[in-house]
Design a protein around this motif. Structure first.
Motif, PDB file in Angstrom:
ATOM      1  N   PHE A  99       0.856  -1.187   0.000  1.00  0.00           N
ATOM      2  CA  PHE A  99       0.000   0.000   0.000  1.00  0.00           C
ATOM      3  C   PHE A  99       0.897   1.243   0.000  1.00  0.00           C
ATOM      4  CE2 PHE A  99      -2.100  -3.405   2.378  1.00  0.00           C
ATOM      5  CZ  PHE A  99      -3.277  -3.540   1.672  1.00  0.00           C
ATOM      6  N   PRO A 100       1.467   1.617  -1.136  1.00  0.00           N
ATOM      7  CA  PRO A 100       2.443   2.717  -1.162  1.00  0.00           C
ATOM      8  C   PRO A 100       1.859   4.070  -0.782  1.00  0.00           C
ATOM      9  CG  PRO A 100       1.912   1.975  -3.389  1.00  0.00           C
ATOM     10  CD  PRO A 100       1.320   0.973  -2.464  1.00  0.00           C
ATOM     11  N   PHE A 101       0.560   4.200  -0.738  1.00  0.00           N
ATOM     12  CA  PHE A 101      -0.047   5.494  -0.420  1.00  0.00           C
ATOM     13  C   PHE A 101      -0.117   5.759   1.083  1.00  0.00           C
ATOM     14  CE2 PHE A 101      -3.320   2.261  -0.889  1.00  0.00           C
ATOM     15  CZ  PHE A 101      -4.036   2.374   0.289  1.00  0.00           C
ATOM     16  N   TYR A 126       8.492   7.621  -5.207  1.00  0.00           N
ATOM     17  CA  TYR A 126       7.560   8.573  -4.593  1.00  0.00           C
ATOM     18  C   TYR A 126       7.632   9.931  -5.286  1.00  0.00           C
ATOM     19  CZ  TYR A 126       5.252  11.180  -0.825  1.00  0.00           C
ATOM     20  OH  TYR A 126       4.407  11.976  -0.096  1.00  0.00           O
ATOM     21  N   GLY A 127       8.847  10.422  -5.541  1.00  0.00           N
ATOM     22  CA  GLY A 127       9.020  11.592  -6.391  1.00  0.00           C
ATOM     23  C   GLY A 127       9.111  12.930  -5.693  1.00  0.00           C
ATOM     24  N   LYS A 128       9.032  12.982  -4.358  1.00  0.00           N
ATOM     25  CA  LYS A 128       9.152  14.253  -3.647  1.00  0.00           C
ATOM     26  C   LYS A 128       9.576  13.976  -2.212  1.00  0.00           C
ATOM     27  CE  LYS A 128       4.193  14.264  -2.576  1.00  0.00           C
ATOM     28  NZ  LYS A 128       2.910  15.017  -2.670  1.00  0.00           N
ATOM     29  N   ILE A 129      10.038  15.028  -1.535  1.00  0.00           N
ATOM     30  CA  ILE A 129      10.475  14.871  -0.149  1.00  0.00           C
ATOM     31  C   ILE A 129       9.279  14.484   0.711  1.00  0.00           C
ATOM     32  CG2 ILE A 129      11.502  16.001   1.848  1.00  0.00           C
ATOM     33  CD1 ILE A 129      13.441  15.557  -0.420  1.00  0.00           C
ATOM     34  N   ALA A 130       9.421  13.404   1.460  1.00  0.00           N
ATOM     35  CA  ALA A 130       8.349  12.952   2.346  1.00  0.00           C
ATOM     36  C   ALA A 130       8.539  13.468   3.762  1.00  0.00           C
ATOM     37  CB  ALA A 130       8.294  11.421   2.360  1.00  0.00           C
ATOM     38  N   VAL A 131       9.789  13.474   4.247  1.00  0.00           N
ATOM     39  CA  VAL A 131      10.103  13.897   5.611  1.00  0.00           C
ATOM     40  C   VAL A 131      11.264  14.873   5.559  1.00  0.00           C
ATOM     41  CG1 VAL A 131      10.875  13.163   7.900  1.00  0.00           C
ATOM     42  CG2 VAL A 131       9.332  11.693   6.585  1.00  0.00           C
ATOM     43  N   LEU A 136      19.153   4.213   8.887  1.00  0.00           N
ATOM     44  CA  LEU A 136      18.542   4.451   7.580  1.00  0.00           C
ATOM     45  C   LEU A 136      18.789   3.213   6.735  1.00  0.00           C
ATOM     46  CD1 LEU A 136      19.757   8.124   6.979  1.00  0.00           C
ATOM     47  CD2 LEU A 136      17.656   7.339   8.092  1.00  0.00           C
ATOM     48  N   ASN A 137      17.721   2.504   6.399  1.00  0.00           N
ATOM     49  CA  ASN A 137      17.850   1.242   5.678  1.00  0.00           C
ATOM     50  C   ASN A 137      16.677   1.122   4.707  1.00  0.00           C
ATOM     51  OD1 ASN A 137      18.085  -1.442   4.849  1.00  0.00           O
ATOM     52  ND2 ASN A 137      18.868  -2.099   6.836  1.00  0.00           N
ATOM     53  N   GLN A 138      16.983   1.098   3.417  1.00  0.00           N
ATOM     54  CA  GLN A 138      15.945   1.109   2.387  1.00  0.00           C
ATOM     55  C   GLN A 138      15.009   2.299   2.619  1.00  0.00           C
ATOM     56  OE1 GLN A 138      14.290  -2.756   1.778  1.00  0.00           O
ATOM     57  NE2 GLN A 138      12.969  -2.121   0.095  1.00  0.00           N
ATOM     58  N   THR A 139      15.646   3.456   2.735  1.00  0.00           N
ATOM     59  CA  THR A 139      14.962   4.705   3.068  1.00  0.00           C
ATOM     60  C   THR A 139      15.042   5.652   1.880  1.00  0.00           C
ATOM     61  OG1 THR A 139      15.522   4.464   5.409  1.00  0.00           O
ATOM     62  CG2 THR A 139      14.950   6.661   4.651  1.00  0.00           C
ATOM     63  N   PHE A 140      13.929   6.307   1.584  1.00  0.00           N
ATOM     64  CA  PHE A 140      13.869   7.165   0.410  1.00  0.00           C
ATOM     65  C   PHE A 140      13.181   8.492   0.748  1.00  0.00           C
ATOM     66  CE2 PHE A 140      13.590   2.731  -0.826  1.00  0.00           C
ATOM     67  CZ  PHE A 140      14.645   2.608  -1.723  1.00  0.00           C
ATOM     68  N   TRP A 141      13.633   9.569   0.076  1.00  0.00           N
ATOM     69  CA  TRP A 141      12.940  10.849   0.094  1.00  0.00           C
ATOM     70  C   TRP A 141      12.870  11.481   1.486  1.00  0.00           C
ATOM     71  CZ3 TRP A 141      12.840  12.690  -4.531  1.00  0.00           C
ATOM     72  CH2 TRP A 141      12.708  11.842  -5.630  1.00  0.00           C
ATOM     73  N   ILE A 142      14.025  11.553   2.131  1.00  0.00           N
ATOM     74  CA  ILE A 142      14.143  12.245   3.414  1.00  0.00           C
ATOM     75  C   ILE A 142      15.228  13.301   3.290  1.00  0.00           C
ATOM     76  CG2 ILE A 142      14.911  11.994   5.806  1.00  0.00           C
ATOM     77  CD1 ILE A 142      13.382   9.498   6.048  1.00  0.00           C
ATOM     78  N   SER A 196      19.691   2.778   0.133  1.00  0.00           N
ATOM     79  CA  SER A 196      18.778   3.902   0.233  1.00  0.00           C
ATOM     80  C   SER A 196      19.077   4.861  -0.916  1.00  0.00           C
ATOM     81  CB  SER A 196      18.942   4.617   1.575  1.00  0.00           C
ATOM     82  OG  SER A 196      18.677   3.746   2.650  1.00  0.00           O
ATOM     83  N   ASN A 197      18.149   5.765  -1.152  1.00  0.00           N
ATOM     84  CA  ASN A 197      18.351   6.731  -2.230  1.00  0.00           C
ATOM     85  C   ASN A 197      17.462   7.947  -1.966  1.00  0.00           C
ATOM     86  OD1 ASN A 197      19.323   7.873  -4.582  1.00  0.00           O
ATOM     87  ND2 ASN A 197      18.973   6.036  -5.824  1.00  0.00           N
ATOM     88  N   TYR A 198      17.754   9.018  -2.687  1.00  0.00           N
ATOM     89  CA  TYR A 198      17.002  10.261  -2.534  1.00  0.00           C
ATOM     90  C   TYR A 198      17.032  10.739  -1.077  1.00  0.00           C
ATOM     91  CZ  TYR A 198      15.398   8.608  -7.051  1.00  0.00           C
ATOM     92  OH  TYR A 198      15.352   8.116  -8.333  1.00  0.00           O
ATOM     93  N   LEU A 199      18.228  10.705  -0.499  1.00  0.00           N
ATOM     94  CA  LEU A 199      18.472  11.314   0.802  1.00  0.00           C
ATOM     95  C   LEU A 199      19.221  12.615   0.563  1.00  0.00           C
ATOM     96  CD1 LEU A 199      19.661   8.213   2.878  1.00  0.00           C
ATOM     97  CD2 LEU A 199      17.344   9.094   2.595  1.00  0.00           C
ATOM     98  N   PHE A 200      18.773  13.696   1.199  1.00  0.00           N
ATOM     99  CA  PHE A 200      19.331  15.012   0.953  1.00  0.00           C
ATOM    100  C   PHE A 200      19.878  15.572   2.262  1.00  0.00           C
ATOM    101  CE2 PHE A 200      16.019  14.067  -2.046  1.00  0.00           C
ATOM    102  CZ  PHE A 200      16.544  14.473  -3.268  1.00  0.00           C
TER     103      PHE A 200
END
Length: 275
Positions: free
Chosen positions: A178-180, A210-215, A228-234, A254-258
């Motif tokens: 349930f990705p939403f 996901y395509g955008k910053i979530a947290v 951080l393990n299999q973490t994205f968009w933070i 992980s990817n899309y970590l800023f």
């Protein structure tokens, strides 16, 4: 259990301390599919970790088991406020906010709703056995909070902490199916951390597409490692980060970590190369 109704405002200026129990799961305040609920005041609410009774070994650390001893359990609903309170010494999480679910007649899990508009401000969150906060919500703000000792509760020479043992866990259970239901527009700022087993945990947090910053975490000073393990968009802004670890036997990338204007203590080359 206090089953909370919508449009409720609780002002707690005294002390609420739970008596010892042998149950591996409890909710002091259960907030299921409710709206416009607030808890404010200068009081404190403690669970029963100090007095929790032993159980025959089932799972976890003998003779203790379970991780579902929550002070606040929020399932679905909208518009929640927690301000100025001291929470702690509970068997699981001080605050757990996650999706409202049910089992269908065919035995499959169905997601009904995610909590929305959760505001947590100026709380002291102390020595939860599992996490200070676990959250999977949409539009949440965590500001000016102090996280201390979470996942590190000692009884005698035994550490009773149960994984992931952190100050705050950006948690997205069932996100593969349930990705939403992941975190969305979640912001944490001006928070301090002391003596937690880990300060941040985020595993399977938001899908890679996901395509955008979530947290977004801003102006926080961390003391312990971040899991951080299999973490994205933070995103991390203006933070001190002592180290990053996974705390699992298997590392998933992980990817899309800023990291914007952050200072680091050490970076383990294994985790960096694996990522």
């Amino acid at each position: 259990i206090f089953k909370i109704k919508s449009n409720s405002h609780f002002i707690i200026d005294n002390e609420l301390r739970m008596l010892g129990t042998s149950y591996g799961a409890y909710f002091i305040f259960y907030i299921k599919d409710k709206h416009n609920v607030s808890f404010t005041g200068k009081g404190l609410i403690y669970g029963d970790t100090e007095f929790h009774q032993s159980m025959p070994y089932t799972t976890g650390i003998p003779p203790f088991y379970g991780e579902w001893g929550h002070i606040f359990n929020i399932r679905g609903g909208s518009n929640f406020l927690f301000r100025d309170l001291t929470l702690g010494y509970n068997w699981g999480d001080c605050i757990c906010a996650g999706p409202l679910t049910r089992q269908t007649s065919a035995g499959k899990l169905e997601i009904l709703d995610s909590p929305k508009d959760v505001y947590i401000d100026n709380l002291k969150i102390l020595y939860a056995r599992r996490n200070g906060i676990s959250i999977a919500a949409k539009r949440a703000q965590i500001t000016n909070c102090h996280f201390e000792g979470n996942g590190n509760y000692m009884r005698g020479e035994t550490n009773l902490g149960t994984p992931p043992r952190c100050g705050i866990d950006f948690e997205c259970d069932h996100i593969d199916d349930f990705p939403f239901i992941g975190n969305e527009e979640v912001m944490m700022s001006n928070c301090t951390f002391k003596n937690n087993a880990y300060d941040i945990s985020s595993t399977k947090a938001n899908t890679r597409d996901y395509g955008k910053i979530a947290v977004t975490m801003s102006d926080c000073t961390f003391e312990s490692s971040l899991r951080l393990n299999q973490t994205f968009w933070i995103a991390f802004n203006n933070c001190y980060i002592p180290s990053i670890t996974d705390a699992y036997d298997v590392w998933y990338y992980s990817n899309y970590l800023f990291f914007n204007n952050c200072n680091f203590g050490t970076l383990n080359p294994y985790y960096v190369l694996s990522a």
